[in-house]
Design an enzyme around this catalytic site. Structure first.
Site, PDB file in Angstrom:
ATOM      1  N   ASP A  97       0.796  -1.229   0.000  1.00  0.00           N
ATOM      2  CA  ASP A  97       0.000   0.000   0.000  1.00  0.00           C
ATOM      3  C   ASP A  97       0.826   1.274   0.000  1.00  0.00           C
ATOM      4  OD1 ASP A  97       1.102  -0.047   2.513  1.00  0.00           O
ATOM      5  OD2 ASP A  97      -0.696  -0.819   3.483  1.00  0.00           O
ATOM      6  N   GLU A 119      -0.689  -9.056  -0.945  1.00  0.00           N
ATOM      7  CA  GLU A 119      -1.234  -8.473   0.294  1.00  0.00           C
ATOM      8  C   GLU A 119      -2.439  -7.574  -0.037  1.00  0.00           C
ATOM      9  OE1 GLU A 119       0.566  -5.325   3.005  1.00  0.00           O
ATOM     10  OE2 GLU A 119       1.261  -7.106   4.030  1.00  0.00           O
ATOM     11  N   GLU A 133      -1.967   5.142   3.127  1.00  0.00           N
ATOM     12  CA  GLU A 133      -1.961   3.741   2.706  1.00  0.00           C
ATOM     13  C   GLU A 133      -3.356   3.185   2.425  1.00  0.00           C
ATOM     14  OE1 GLU A 133      -0.215   4.981   5.248  1.00  0.00           O
ATOM     15  OE2 GLU A 133       1.875   4.518   4.812  1.00  0.00           O
ATOM     16  N   HIS A 211       6.748   4.639  12.733  1.00  0.00           N
ATOM     17  CA  HIS A 211       7.023   5.526  11.598  1.00  0.00           C
ATOM     18  C   HIS A 211       5.785   6.096  10.918  1.00  0.00           C
ATOM     19  CE1 HIS A 211       5.674   2.733   8.493  1.00  0.00           C
ATOM     20  NE2 HIS A 211       6.156   1.783   9.261  1.00  0.00           N
ATOM     21  N   ARG A 213       2.799   8.076   9.263  1.00  0.00           N
ATOM     22  CA  ARG A 213       2.596   9.499   8.952  1.00  0.00           C
ATOM     23  C   ARG A 213       1.534  10.148   9.826  1.00  0.00           C
ATOM     24  NH1 ARG A 213       5.114   9.049   4.225  1.00  0.00           N
ATOM     25  NH2 ARG A 213       5.697  10.943   3.140  1.00  0.00           N
ATOM     26  N   HIS A 243      13.555   4.736  12.499  1.00  0.00           N
ATOM     27  CA  HIS A 243      13.294   4.927  11.070  1.00  0.00           C
ATOM     28  C   HIS A 243      13.966   6.225  10.606  1.00  0.00           C
ATOM     29  CE1 HIS A 243      11.013   5.519   7.342  1.00  0.00           C
ATOM     30  NE2 HIS A 243      10.536   4.286   7.464  1.00  0.00           N
TER      31      HIS A 243
HETATM   32  C1  UD1 Z   1       6.918   4.578   3.565  1.00  0.00           C
HETATM   33  C2  UD1 Z   1       5.489   4.227   3.124  1.00  0.00           C
HETATM   34  C3  UD1 Z   1       4.753   3.511   4.238  1.00  0.00           C
HETATM   35  C4  UD1 Z   1       5.546   2.325   4.758  1.00  0.00           C
HETATM   36  C5  UD1 Z   1       6.929   2.802   5.177  1.00  0.00           C
HETATM   37  C6  UD1 Z   1       7.765   1.630   5.610  1.00  0.00           C
HETATM   38  C7  UD1 Z   1       4.331   5.751   1.578  1.00  0.00           C
HETATM   39  C8  UD1 Z   1       3.491   6.945   1.442  1.00  0.00           C
HETATM   40  N1  UD1 Z   1       4.759   5.459   2.813  1.00  0.00           N
HETATM   41  O1  UD1 Z   1       6.834   5.562   4.597  1.00  0.00           O
HETATM   42  O2  UD1 Z   1       3.502   3.040   3.753  1.00  0.00           O
HETATM   43  O3  UD1 Z   1       4.878   1.762   5.863  1.00  0.00           O
HETATM   44  O4  UD1 Z   1       7.565   3.423   4.043  1.00  0.00           O
HETATM   45  O5  UD1 Z   1       8.941   2.037   6.249  1.00  0.00           O
HETATM   46  O6  UD1 Z   1       4.615   5.096   0.611  1.00  0.00           O
HETATM   47  N2  UD1 Z   1      14.427   7.763   4.363  1.00  0.00           N
HETATM   48  C9  UD1 Z   1      15.797   7.626   4.289  1.00  0.00           C
HETATM   49  N3  UD1 Z   1      16.314   6.414   3.942  1.00  0.00           N
HETATM   50  C10 UD1 Z   1      15.538   5.339   3.677  1.00  0.00           C
HETATM   51  C11 UD1 Z   1      14.149   5.474   3.783  1.00  0.00           C
HETATM   52  C12 UD1 Z   1      13.599   6.707   4.106  1.00  0.00           C
HETATM   53  O7  UD1 Z   1      16.543   8.564   4.524  1.00  0.00           O
HETATM   54  O8  UD1 Z   1      16.078   4.269   3.373  1.00  0.00           O
HETATM   55  C13 UD1 Z   1      13.863   9.077   4.740  1.00  0.00           C
HETATM   56  C14 UD1 Z   1      13.989  10.097   3.586  1.00  0.00           C
HETATM   57  O9  UD1 Z   1      14.206  11.364   4.121  1.00  0.00           O
HETATM   58  C15 UD1 Z   1      12.609   9.999   2.935  1.00  0.00           C
HETATM   59  C16 UD1 Z   1      11.728   9.827   4.173  1.00  0.00           C
HETATM   60  O10 UD1 Z   1      12.473   8.943   5.027  1.00  0.00           O
HETATM   61  O11 UD1 Z   1      12.280  11.134   2.176  1.00  0.00           O
HETATM   62  C17 UD1 Z   1      10.350   9.352   3.933  1.00  0.00           C
HETATM   63  O12 UD1 Z   1      10.304   8.214   3.094  1.00  0.00           O
HETATM   64  P1  UD1 Z   1       8.890   7.792   2.423  1.00  0.00           P
HETATM   65  O13 UD1 Z   1       9.087   6.514   1.668  1.00  0.00           O
HETATM   66  O14 UD1 Z   1       8.320   8.925   1.683  1.00  0.00           O
HETATM   67  O15 UD1 Z   1       7.941   7.555   3.656  1.00  0.00           O
HETATM   68  P2  UD1 Z   1       8.035   6.579   4.893  1.00  0.00           P
HETATM   69  O16 UD1 Z   1       7.613   7.361   6.077  1.00  0.00           O
HETATM   70  O17 UD1 Z   1       9.327   5.873   4.904  1.00  0.00           O
HETATM   71  N1  UDP Z   2      12.347  -4.410  10.076  1.00  0.00           N
HETATM   72  C1  UDP Z   2      13.712  -4.596   9.830  1.00  0.00           C
HETATM   73  N2  UDP Z   2      14.611  -3.818  10.520  1.00  0.00           N
HETATM   74  C2  UDP Z   2      14.238  -2.885  11.409  1.00  0.00           C
HETATM   75  C3  UDP Z   2      12.844  -2.680  11.636  1.00  0.00           C
HETATM   76  C4  UDP Z   2      11.936  -3.452  10.947  1.00  0.00           C
HETATM   77  O1  UDP Z   2      14.096  -5.446   9.032  1.00  0.00           O
HETATM   78  O2  UDP Z   2      15.125  -2.225  11.990  1.00  0.00           O
HETATM   79  C5  UDP Z   2      11.382  -5.216   9.312  1.00  0.00           C
HETATM   80  C6  UDP Z   2      10.260  -5.889  10.092  1.00  0.00           C
HETATM   81  O3  UDP Z   2      10.641  -7.179  10.545  1.00  0.00           O
HETATM   82  C7  UDP Z   2       9.143  -5.957   9.060  1.00  0.00           C
HETATM   83  C8  UDP Z   2       9.379  -4.726   8.198  1.00  0.00           C
HETATM   84  O4  UDP Z   2      10.719  -4.303   8.448  1.00  0.00           O
HETATM   85  O5  UDP Z   2       9.286  -7.089   8.197  1.00  0.00           O
HETATM   86  C9  UDP Z   2       8.397  -3.631   8.538  1.00  0.00           C
HETATM   87  O6  UDP Z   2       8.748  -2.462   7.889  1.00  0.00           O
HETATM   88  P1  UDP Z   2       8.181  -1.047   8.308  1.00  0.00           P
HETATM   89  O7  UDP Z   2       7.834  -1.053   9.748  1.00  0.00           O
HETATM   90  O8  UDP Z   2       9.170  -0.045   7.812  1.00  0.00           O
HETATM   91  O9  UDP Z   2       6.884  -0.896   7.395  1.00  0.00           O
HETATM   92  P2  UDP Z   2       5.363  -1.390   7.549  1.00  0.00           P
HETATM   93  O10 UDP Z   2       5.375  -2.863   7.773  1.00  0.00           O
HETATM   94  O11 UDP Z   2       4.738  -0.621   8.678  1.00  0.00           O
HETATM   95  O12 UDP Z   2       4.751  -1.001   6.235  1.00  0.00           O
END
Ligand code: UD1
Ligand code: UDP
Length: 372
Positions: A97, A119, A133, A211, A213, A243
């Site tokens: 999502d 999923e 999401e 994490h 939003r 995160h």
């Molecule tokens: C995203 C997804 C969310 C998912 C989550 C898992 C959307 C809208 N959100 O949220 O559904 O549950 O990922 O973790 O698709 N960043 C880094 N390095 C990384 C990853 C992220 O620096 O490897 C930072 C960056 O500043 C980036 C910000 O996190 O711009 C936000 O990343 P983004 O993918 O937009 O949203 P998440 O909050 O990570």
């Molecule tokens: N996870 C990981 N390392 C971490 C934290 C989480 O590998 O430090 C794994 C966790 O086991 C799960 C997935 O990341 O499989 C969940 O990701 P996240 O919480 O970022 O996203 P969501 O599941 O909420 O979309």
């Protein structure tokens, strides 16, 4: 040979699709299985690709620091146009999502390529929770040709929205394939975690991730205050892989960086994170994936959200929704720390989200789709 293109971009999508990619490459020689990563996440995604030893065929590298939904959506969709024209897949697979999920499905639809949605069918019924999401789920369902639902409940959600039951398969969640594989590997010594010099064997481990939003701002302030209050107890230690989102890093570092008993660590690669979950006394999280994996490891899970699209473990009593109110998080955690009966009733191994064979069922349904 038919080409299947897997499009993913964030950590959870990668954890949930890499096992499928590996399974198809091993068991389905009739398909040419390709991987396109958007890199909506960069570091978190690369950790998973390395853990599963998957080298993407295409990498759009779209992530920007602090990216907005407009930025990620437009950059991903623009990048996919050329990829889909070039790769000419017979089917596109997306998972979950996220922005990548929705854009992958939309891009495939624009080229009239059937979409397989892994999923499928999760719903809270509230478009603002989780945001964005829930909307991404609904839109991706409309764009998909094949729906791989993790549970019977998710399949029922789709049927209730008028999706043809012949296009839905109940497969289990692919993260259960991943977590059981790693659990077994850690137990039989074929996989190694890392050392944990920061852990005290005499203290109970509270493992935290957060994490979402919709919790940015006040929600995160409350979460941090709750963790700070719990950290005063001499019998606990909190480990929190933070995160990288700046909206998370800000309050977490402000409130928790100097507290004894709190270990703020980098996001962990998947094998050490599963190891941490095994060692934990309680999981405190807002993550979808952790909510699914925790029951397979027999851990009580406090979910810092008001609504969940994953009701199965709540109904079974091993997941509890505690919202983001500071007092509620603290009181529910203290109850589990002090009342062994309450703890035992939540600490049961069960697998409502899958049995570790989701990838096989996804392959079966994909084969039937093409054989029709
Ligand atoms: C995203 C997804 C969310 C998912 C989550 C898992 C959307 C809208 N959100 O949220 O559904 O549950 O990922 O973790 O698709 N960043 C880094 N390095 C990384 C990853 C992220 O620096 O490897 C930072 C960056 O500043 C980036 C910000 O996190 O711009 C936000 O990343 P983004 O993918 O937009 O949203 P998440 O909050 O990570
Ligand atoms: N996870 C990981 N390392 C971490 C934290 C989480 O590998 O430090 C794994 C966790 O086991 C799960 C997935 O990341 O499989 C969940 O990701 P996240 O919480 O970022 O996203 P969501 O599941 O909420 O979309």
């Amino acid at each position: 040979m038919r080409r299947l293109l897997f499009i993913f971009g964030t950590r959870p999508e990668a954890i949930k699709l890499c096992p499928v990619v590996l399974y198809l490459r091993k068991h389905a020689p009739e398909f040419d299985v390709r991987v396109c990563v958007t890199a909506q996440h960069r570091g978190l995604l690369d950790q998973v690709l390395a853990a599963f030893e998957i080298r993407p065929d295409v990498d759009l590298d779209v992530m920007l620091p602090g990216q907005t939904l407009f930025q990620s959506t437009s950059r991903i969709l623009a990048g996919l146009e050329a990829v889909l024209a070039d790769q000419q897949p017979s089917m596109v697979f997306v998972q979950g999502d996220t922005t990548t999920t929705f854009c992958g499905a939309l891009g495939a639809f624009y080229r009239q390529i059937p979409v397989g949605h892994v999923e499928a069918g999760l719903r809270t019924g509230d478009m603002l929770e989780p945001f964005p999401e829930e909307m991404n789920r609904v839109l991706t369902t409309r764009l998909a040709a094949l729906h791989f639902a993790a549970t019977g409940g998710a399949a029922q959600n789709l049927i209730g929205e008028g999706i043809d039951p012949a296009t839905i398969s109940v497969t289990g969640n692919t993260c259960i394939d991943a977590v059981l594989h790693v659990r077994d590997g850690l137990e039989n010594g074929t996989m190694v975690s890392r050392d944990w010099p920061e852990l005290d064997p005499n203290k109970k481990l509270l493992l935290v991730t957060a994490h979402r939003r919709e919790s940015f701002g006040e929600g995160f302030e409350q979460i941090c205050l709750a963790l700070a209050a719990l950290a005063h107890r001499p019998d606990v230690q909190i480990v929190y892989p933070v995160h990288p989102n700046p909206n998370v890093q800000g309050p977490v570092n402000r409130h928790l960086c100097d507290l004894a008993n709190v270990h703020l660590i980098e996001p962990q690669s998947y094998v050490p994170f599963v190891d941490l979950m095994r060692r934990a006394h309680i999981l405190i999280t807002d993550s979808g994936g952790v909510q699914e994996e925790g029951p397979s490891l027999g851990k009580p899970i406090l979910v810092m959200r008001d609504k969940t699209e994953r009701p199965e473990a709540v109904e079974a009593g091993t997941v509890k929704l505690v919202g983001t109110d500071r007092n509620r998080i603290v009181s529910e955690a203290v109850r589990l720390l002090e009342d062994s009966e309450a703890y035992q009733s939540m600490a049961r191994v069960h697998n409502p989200y899958g049995d570790g064979h989701a990838s096989r069922r996804i392959l079966d349904a994909t084969r039937s789709f093409f054989n029709k």
